[in-house]
Write an enzyme that holds these catalytic residues in place. Structure first.
Site, PDB file in Angstrom:
ATOM      1  N   SER A 144       0.854  -1.193   0.000  1.00  0.00           N
ATOM      2  CA  SER A 144       0.000   0.000   0.000  1.00  0.00           C
ATOM      3  C   SER A 144       0.885   1.236   0.000  1.00  0.00           C
ATOM      4  O   SER A 144       1.984   1.213   0.575  1.00  0.00           O
ATOM      5  CB  SER A 144      -0.893   0.020   1.247  1.00  0.00           C
ATOM      6  N   TYR A 158      -1.447  -0.251  10.211  1.00  0.00           N
ATOM      7  CA  TYR A 158      -1.651  -0.790   8.852  1.00  0.00           C
ATOM      8  C   TYR A 158      -0.474  -0.414   7.955  1.00  0.00           C
ATOM      9  O   TYR A 158       0.073  -1.265   7.234  1.00  0.00           O
ATOM     10  CB  TYR A 158      -2.962  -0.240   8.279  1.00  0.00           C
TER      11      TYR A 158
HETATM   12  N1  LIG Z   1      -8.566  -0.387  -1.580  1.00  0.00           N
HETATM   13  C1  LIG Z   1      -7.509   0.370  -1.363  1.00  0.00           C
HETATM   14  O1  LIG Z   1      -7.591   1.608  -1.398  1.00  0.00           O
HETATM   15  C2  LIG Z   1      -6.157  -0.262  -1.089  1.00  0.00           C
HETATM   16  C3  LIG Z   1      -5.053   0.585  -1.068  1.00  0.00           C
HETATM   17  C4  LIG Z   1      -3.804   0.041  -0.803  1.00  0.00           C
HETATM   18  C5  LIG Z   1      -3.661  -1.307  -0.574  1.00  0.00           C
HETATM   19  N2  LIG Z   1      -4.739  -2.110  -0.592  1.00  0.00           N
HETATM   20  C6  LIG Z   1      -4.526  -3.543  -0.326  1.00  0.00           C
HETATM   21  O2  LIG Z   1      -5.078  -4.317  -1.371  1.00  0.00           O
HETATM   22  C7  LIG Z   1      -5.475  -5.595  -0.874  1.00  0.00           C
HETATM   23  C8  LIG Z   1      -6.925  -5.842  -1.266  1.00  0.00           C
HETATM   24  O3  LIG Z   1      -7.713  -4.798  -0.709  1.00  0.00           O
HETATM   25  P1  LIG Z   1      -9.214  -4.498  -1.182  1.00  0.00           P
HETATM   26  O4  LIG Z   1      -9.393  -3.023  -1.090  1.00  0.00           O
HETATM   27  O5  LIG Z   1      -9.499  -5.210  -2.431  1.00  0.00           O
HETATM   28  O6  LIG Z   1     -10.000  -5.162   0.058  1.00  0.00           O
HETATM   29  P2  LIG Z   1     -11.480  -5.784   0.170  1.00  0.00           P
HETATM   30  O7  LIG Z   1     -12.350  -5.277  -0.938  1.00  0.00           O
HETATM   31  O8  LIG Z   1     -11.892  -5.553   1.584  1.00  0.00           O
HETATM   32  O9  LIG Z   1     -11.211  -7.352  -0.076  1.00  0.00           O
HETATM   33  C9  LIG Z   1     -10.416  -8.052   0.810  1.00  0.00           C
HETATM   34  C10 LIG Z   1     -10.271  -9.478   0.326  1.00  0.00           C
HETATM   35  O10 LIG Z   1      -9.357 -10.162   1.212  1.00  0.00           O
HETATM   36  C11 LIG Z   1      -9.973 -11.346   1.668  1.00  0.00           C
HETATM   37  N3  LIG Z   1      -9.428 -11.670   3.000  1.00  0.00           N
HETATM   38  C12 LIG Z   1      -9.344 -10.869   4.092  1.00  0.00           C
HETATM   39  N4  LIG Z   1      -8.760 -11.522   5.104  1.00  0.00           N
HETATM   40  C13 LIG Z   1      -8.483 -12.765   4.653  1.00  0.00           C
HETATM   41  C14 LIG Z   1      -7.899 -13.923   5.238  1.00  0.00           C
HETATM   42  N5  LIG Z   1      -7.483 -13.921   6.520  1.00  0.00           N
HETATM   43  N6  LIG Z   1      -7.781 -15.041   4.484  1.00  0.00           N
HETATM   44  C15 LIG Z   1      -8.206 -15.056   3.189  1.00  0.00           C
HETATM   45  N7  LIG Z   1      -8.759 -13.987   2.588  1.00  0.00           N
HETATM   46  C16 LIG Z   1      -8.904 -12.866   3.308  1.00  0.00           C
HETATM   47  C17 LIG Z   1     -11.451 -11.085   1.625  1.00  0.00           C
HETATM   48  O11 LIG Z   1     -12.165 -12.320   1.590  1.00  0.00           O
HETATM   49  P3  LIG Z   1     -13.775 -12.392   1.950  1.00  0.00           P
HETATM   50  O12 LIG Z   1     -14.494 -11.779   0.756  1.00  0.00           O
HETATM   51  O13 LIG Z   1     -14.088 -13.839   2.073  1.00  0.00           O
HETATM   52  O14 LIG Z   1     -13.982 -11.602   3.180  1.00  0.00           O
HETATM   53  C18 LIG Z   1     -11.549 -10.270   0.334  1.00  0.00           C
HETATM   54  O15 LIG Z   1     -11.554 -11.115  -0.802  1.00  0.00           O
HETATM   55  C19 LIG Z   1      -5.246  -5.544   0.647  1.00  0.00           C
HETATM   56  O16 LIG Z   1      -4.015  -6.155   0.946  1.00  0.00           O
HETATM   57  C20 LIG Z   1      -5.200  -4.053   0.937  1.00  0.00           C
HETATM   58  O17 LIG Z   1      -4.456  -3.757   2.087  1.00  0.00           O
HETATM   59  C21 LIG Z   1      -5.999  -1.627  -0.844  1.00  0.00           C
END
Ligand SMILES: NC(=O)c1ccc[n+]([C@@H]2O[C@H](COP(=O)([O-])OP(=O)(O)OC[C@H]3O[C@@H](n4cnc5c(N)ncnc54)[C@H](OP(=O)(O)O)[C@@H]3O)[C@@H](O)[C@H]2O)c1
Length: 245
Positions: A144, A158
């Site tokens: 991130s 985080y």
């Molecule tokens: N969105 C942003 O602005 C942003 C920015 C920087 C970095 N990121 C990073 O990008 C990645 C994805 O984020 P996102 O925004 O797409 O999040 P999201 O929409 O909340 O999706 C999170 C995903 O991770 C899965 N997950 C969470 N904990 C888990 C575990 N213990 N075991 C297996 N699966 C797990 C969830 O599964 P379920 O559906 O089954 O709950 C879901 O598929 C993360 O690492 C986040 O930190 C996001």
């Protein structure tokens, strides 16, 4: 390579929603057979599998070492040897200052973002490394921009959990460079997914220099490039996908 050529098998952790789901779809379009891991949302994972075509969904909590092993074994048994792993599952913590964090909160965010990333990376190396009899491959860690910006007043824990992931990318890349594995990372900025607390994107969405939040598909495109041979001379580096933020 044409769009329908098979590239091999890729595992996307946290592939049921957000960036992971978009990445699964982008990789499938590139010709990969995709394993979509999820923790709880089987229905969302099934939707992603349908959108991918040649794909399976596998439930596993990547925080648990035995479940990570079962995840990799299931994918290998059902789709064949794994050629790329997208280390994407992650969570943010509730907004707050460092002085207010308790041990339970810290344990949760570091377990899900950092310890799980190491467990998945280790399992990936044991399957893909030529030193373990594998055929090589690519690991892409989803970090991130917070890792660099620090997220003051929001979630410094985080940010730190993702800075550790950047160090994993650097160190592991050097460890396995001569074993056929490239290790890369992406640092997304503000991306439109369900990870944000209500109102956060409205409040911060126009702050990136490009003037808008990013879409999950825009991060997925970069991850698909990193997972492919098109990035063959890259390893040990992390790419910002953040609209200039
Ligand atoms: N969105 C942003 O602005 C942003 C920015 C920087 C970095 N990121 C990073 O990008 C990645 C994805 O984020 P996102 O925004 O797409 O999040 P999201 O929409 O909340 O999706 C999170 C995903 O991770 C899965 N997950 C969470 N904990 C888990 C575990 N213990 N075991 C297996 N699966 C797990 C969830 O599964 P379920 O559906 O089954 O709950 C879901 O598929 C993360 O690492 C986040 O930190 C996001």
């Amino acid at each position: 390579m044409g769009m329908t050529d098979r590239r091999g098998v890729v595992l996307v952790t946290g592939g049921s929603r957000g960036i992971g789901a978009a990445t699964a779809v982008a990789l499938a379009a590139d010709g990969w057979d995709v394993a979509v891991n999820y923790r709880t949302r089987a229905d969302e994972a099934a939707r992603v599998v349908k959108a991918c075509g040649r794909a399976i969904a596998v439930q596993a909590d990547v925080v648990e070492a035995d479940q990570v092993e079962r995840l990799f074994d299931t994918v290998t048994a059902e789709l064949g040897p794994i050629g790329a792993v997208i280390n994407n599952a992650g969570v943010v913590s509730p907004g707050g200052r460092v002085a207010e964090y308790d041990a339970e909160r810290l344990d949760r965010v570091f377990r899900i973002n950092t310890i799980s990333a190491f467990l998945v990376a280790g399992a990936a190396v044991r399957r893909m490394s030529t030193a373990y009899g594998g055929n090589g491959g690519v690991l892409v860690n989803v970090s991130s921009r917070a890792a660099v910006l620090g997220s003051a007043g929001e979630y410094v824990d985080y940010a730190a959990s993702k800075a550790a992931v950047d160090a994993l990318t650097t160190g592991l890349a050097n460890e396995v460079a001569k074993e056929g594995i490239r290790v890369l990372g992406v640092r997304p900025g503000l991306i439109e997914t369900d990870i944000h607390e209500p109102g956060r994107l409205d409040r911060l969405g126009t702050t990136p220099p490009l003037g808008r939040p990013g879409r999950a598909e825009e991060v997925a495109e970069v991850i698909a490039f990193l997972a492919s041979d098109r990035s063959s001379y890259m390893t040990g580096t992390t790419v910002d996908v953040s609209g200039g933020r």
